[in-house]
Scaffold this active site. Sequence first.
Site, short mmCIF file in Angstrom:
data_model
loop_
_atom_site.label_atom_id
_atom_site.label_comp_id
_atom_site.label_asym_id
_atom_site.label_seq_id
_atom_site.Cartn_x
_atom_site.Cartn_y
_atom_site.Cartn_z
CD GLU A 102 -6.31 88.32 3.82
OE1 GLU A 102 -7.39 87.73 4.07
OE2 GLU A 102 -6.23 89.55 3.71
CB CYS A 160 -10.43 82.51 0.04
SG CYS A 160 -10.20 84.12 -0.73
P1 NAD Z 1 -1.87 75.70 1.96
O1 NAD Z 1 -2.04 76.18 3.35
O2 NAD Z 1 -1.74 74.25 1.73
O3 NAD Z 1 -0.55 76.36 1.30
C1 NAD Z 1 -0.40 77.75 1.20
C2 NAD Z 1 1.09 78.08 1.15
O4 NAD Z 1 1.68 77.75 2.40
C3 NAD Z 1 1.87 77.30 0.10
O5 NAD Z 1 2.80 78.18 -0.49
C4 NAD Z 1 2.59 76.24 0.91
O6 NAD Z 1 3.79 75.80 0.34
C5 NAD Z 1 2.87 76.99 2.19
N1 NAD Z 1 3.07 76.14 3.37
C6 NAD Z 1 2.52 74.94 3.64
N2 NAD Z 1 2.93 74.50 4.86
C7 NAD Z 1 3.74 75.46 5.36
C8 NAD Z 1 4.46 75.61 6.58
N3 NAD Z 1 4.44 74.67 7.53
N4 NAD Z 1 5.18 76.73 6.77
C9 NAD Z 1 5.20 77.70 5.83
N5 NAD Z 1 4.56 77.61 4.65
C10 NAD Z 1 3.83 76.50 4.41
O7 NAD Z 1 -3.07 76.32 1.13
P2 NAD Z 1 -3.49 76.08 -0.39
O8 NAD Z 1 -4.11 74.74 -0.51
O9 NAD Z 1 -2.38 76.42 -1.31
O10 NAD Z 1 -4.60 77.19 -0.57
C11 NAD Z 1 -5.94 76.97 -0.32
C12 NAD Z 1 -6.36 77.63 0.97
O11 NAD Z 1 -6.04 79.01 0.97
C13 NAD Z 1 -7.88 77.58 1.13
O12 NAD Z 1 -8.19 77.30 2.47
C14 NAD Z 1 -8.31 78.98 0.77
O13 NAD Z 1 -9.54 79.38 1.32
C15 NAD Z 1 -7.18 79.78 1.31
N6 NAD Z 1 -7.11 81.09 0.68
C16 NAD Z 1 -7.42 82.18 1.42
C17 NAD Z 1 -7.42 83.42 0.82
C18 NAD Z 1 -7.76 84.65 1.58
O14 NAD Z 1 -7.49 85.72 1.07
N7 NAD Z 1 -8.35 84.56 2.75
C19 NAD Z 1 -7.11 83.53 -0.54
C20 NAD Z 1 -6.80 82.39 -1.24
C21 NAD Z 1 -6.80 81.16 -0.64
#
Ligand code: NAD
Length: 563
Positions: free
Chosen positions: A270, A304
């Site tokens: 997502e 999102c």
């Molecule tokens: P992010 O990708 O920075 O982090 C998300 C999660 O991934 C965190 O828990 C982080 O610790 C983990 N993570 C980071 N690097 C990783 C790796 N290499 N391996 C495994 N895990 C890792 O995202 P964010 O800034 O927390 O969230 C914002 C983003 O999420 C925006 O782009 C938003 O649109 C998206 N989002 C999408 C949805 C959806 O349902 N489509 C919902 C909410 C947020």
Amino acid sequence: MSADAVAPPLTAMLAPENGVPLGSDPAPAAAVDVPARRKIQSINPATCELLSELDAADEPEVRAVVERARLAGPAWRALGVAGRARCLRRLKDALFARRHDIAALITREAGKPRLESLLAEVMVALDGLEYLGSHAAAFLAPERVPHQNLAVRFKRGRLEYEPYGVIGIISPSNYPFSIPMNQVGAALVAGNTVVLKPSEFTPQAGLAIQAIAEEARLPAGVFNVVVGDAVTGAALVSSAIDKLVFTGSVSTGKRIQAEAAARLLPTVLELGGKDPVIVCADADLELASSGAVWGAFTNAGQACLSAERVYVVREVADRFTALCAEKTRRLRVGAGDDPDTEVGPLIRERQLRIVEEHVAEAAAAGATVLTGGRRASPGGLAGFFYEPTVLTGVHHGMRIMREETFGPVLPIMTVRDEAEAVRLANDSLFGLSASIWTRDLGRGERLARSLESGSVMVNDCLSSFGIAEAPHGGFKLSGLGRTHSWVGLMEMTRVKYIDVDLVPRLPKLWWFSYDARANRLMENFVDFLFAPGFWTRVAGGCGLLARAGGRLRSMRKRDGTGG
Ligand code: NAD
């Protein structure tokens, strides 16, 4: 526990084993040869106050927790879907009893207004748990598969929906409670056990789910939380989980998918969005402007499904834009625990800088800032605030129209007509959601069909996330797979097909032996079943009758089959 029973404060449940509460005695000095643990900090983004500091789980810990989840699996599956649905209903009741604590905690840790914490986090989670608790048994029931081909009519086919085993869930910070809670509910009721890694910015929201699971007396090991950062997340991806549900940015999603591909780990991704808003000439402009303003600034634009770009047709552009600017100027920015606050802070400085860059770049390229366009410090608060901002004069050469801003900015672009709006809306790498504003509902649905996005709302935006029956997920770079609804529930299962031959001695004419006569017989059979011409079918049927006896005799003679 009854829904309104008095319970100890949630903070008391979260802190002791799970982190270092503020004001507690400092930990004893580490021995020289013990490497320092990585720490993550839960910070109030409105005030920058440190709420707690926690150890980030390292790889051995993550592996141990995944093993614990695996060991809990057989007993959990043995409960059956009805038993697991009962557990989910207990989880829902425990959450309801804690609704005020949880809402306050989310507001403290993620910064959003209290009303949004209650509705978009707690209520969405309650609704999801109720939906799954009530309907999962029907969705997961085995399904008969009738056979159309004459050759296999005497077989009984059935689909069964089995759990994967251990599902890993990695969550973002923007909806730190409702996103994982819905995914956890679906994974659990389908018979999986779960390891959740919440965002490093909102670990307490993840731990709150654990606290509620304990209050709901979920069996030990069925639901587990590992707090940590990207390193902890990567450890979960490379652990022995059987499926990963990831919610976060496109860049992290791609990295994770590359890692998952190496061992064919199934994933649901997502990811981000750049959701367009299309305002038709016949739109109710008061409604459309209020919707766009709410869609752009709820959760300070960190959704999102945020309204990230608007296309308004020329005839109504001036009026619509003026209404948006006026309504945006009236928004009250502040700390989320003030009941009058409508727009809270961004989660961290890094996000604030991205917003600043997008706005600055657009302004330098000719965009007009109608309102906002800079940092804010309401009431002198030290947090990560940005003024709700409306831009006009934007175009697709600007990052603000192409990349996810994820902040309180509403760029408005005037277009010739709806066809141009659709073309521009689809001119994007993303395809999460979209909204269309029109009085003609038929037109709304027609335009919805022409948009490349996972969901489209007509005369509303964003709220599909709160509809338990609505699948959530994107096209294009916005992700793979779905969460929420029965579609999301099915993502937590692997489909098994079971086939039982009801008349095992009935000859299978396609078995060995093969010879020229068997070939002719099969040609007759294919003609009989599928030839478009009536007489070819008749000829096939006659050939079949004429040759079947000989075929059966030869099969019987060769290996005792053939009836
Ligand atoms: P992010 O990708 O920075 O982090 C998300 C999660 O991934 C965190 O828990 C982080 O610790 C983990 N993570 C980071 N690097 C990783 C790796 N290499 N391996 C495994 N895990 C890792 O995202 P964010 O800034 O927390 O969230 C914002 C983003 O999420 C925006 O782009 C938003 O649109 C998206 N989002 C999408 C949805 C959806 O349902 N489509 C919902 C909410 C947020």
